[in-house]
Design an enzyme around this catalytic site. Structure first.
Site, PDB file in Angstrom:
ATOM      1  N   ASP A   8       2.804   3.275   9.137  1.00  0.00           N
ATOM      2  CA  ASP A   8       1.989   4.484   9.098  1.00  0.00           C
ATOM      3  C   ASP A   8       0.538   4.080   9.310  1.00  0.00           C
ATOM      4  OD1 ASP A   8       4.312   5.791   8.554  1.00  0.00           O
ATOM      5  OD2 ASP A   8       3.721   6.521   6.566  1.00  0.00           O
ATOM      6  N   ASP A 129      10.045  17.803   8.235  1.00  0.00           N
ATOM      7  CA  ASP A 129       9.501  17.377   6.947  1.00  0.00           C
ATOM      8  C   ASP A 129       9.581  18.562   5.997  1.00  0.00           C
ATOM      9  OD1 ASP A 129       8.765  15.015   8.325  1.00  0.00           O
ATOM     10  OD2 ASP A 129       6.913  15.993   8.980  1.00  0.00           O
TER      11      ASP A 129
END
EC number: 5.3.1.16
Length: 247
Positions: A8, A129
């Site tokens: 990330d 998500d």
């Protein structure tokens, strides 16, 4: 079954968040390209990358870091975060990405996802998500009224390569994957599902080998790998059914 190590990116660095909150970022490596190569050397065969700044801004921000990653590893790379247009998709694929992950745009403009799948077969994944069973967008900052399965079913037959399903409540906090919701999704659609959010230990790796999890393409691991809670060699041996896998 594939175990995808995660990188990330925030401000050009490799970080992990808790529940997707940028204020909780822990820096694990200031050289994402070196981290990508390390994952390759450990035996991983794919790499999952997220441009966190891009997810919030709605456009690619960490392009230089992603470019360096693509040069550093021979492994296929999938990228999400801030990819909103066909032009962006084409540009990233031309630069060497194996596939792009479309999240917010899958909610805002599902027709664009279908167009992308036709234009770039096998190269487009959808990121779903969810928080409390509802899909979140714009870097998880906004909630929608869409249910997870409801959104996933919009892309049946469209040619989506995979769905990356993340339980936001579990992301980055090492509480274990939400197996019930993940497997329910995998059983509800024909699109391959990749589990994300909360993978915590070798027990989760073993769980991936159970019969009811066989519809999954794999799972993504971040903090558990960085913190040493999961040994790469042991995890890969378990998933590949090799004799050296520990019981």
């Amino acid at each position: 079954m594939i175990l995808f190590p995660a990188i990330d990116l925030k401000d050009g660095q490799c970080v992990r968040l808790k529940h997707g909150d940028m204020a909780t970022a822990t820096i694990y490596n200031d050289d994402p390209a070196a981290q990508a190569k390390a994952f390759e050397d450990q035996g991983f065969e794919w790499l999952h990358v997220v441009d966190l700044n891009g997810a919030f801004k709605g456009q690619s921000v960490n392009s230089a870091a992603v470019g360096a990653i693509l040069k550093a590893t021979k492994n296929p790379v999938q990228l999400g975060g801030g990819i909103r247009t066909l032009a962006q998709i084409e540009d990233w694929l031309d630069r060497g990405l194996a596939r792009v992950i479309l999240g917010t745009v899958a909610v805002r403009d599902p027709d664009l996802v279908r167009q992308a799948c036709k234009a770039f077969p096998g190269k487009v994944a959808v990121g779903i998500d969810a928080k409390g069973g509802k899909v979140a967008v714009e870097g998880w900052a906004e909630a929608s009224s869409l249910g997870v399965v409801e959104l996933a079913r919009k892309f049946e037959g469209a040619g989506v390569a995979a769905i990356i399903y993340t339980d936001i409540d579990r992301d980055g906090v090492l509480t274990g994957i939400n197996w019930d919701a993940t497997i329910d999704l995998a059983e509800a659609v024909s699109i391959p599902v990749i589990a994300s959010g909360g993978l915590a230990s070798i027990a989760d790796i073993v769980r991936m080998t159970m019969p009811d999890a066989q519809k999954l393409e794999g799972a993504i691991s971040g903090r558990a790998l960085y913190d040493g809670r999961i040994d790469p060699a042991e995890a890969l041996a378990i998933l590949q059914g090799r004799p050296e896998a520990k019981s």
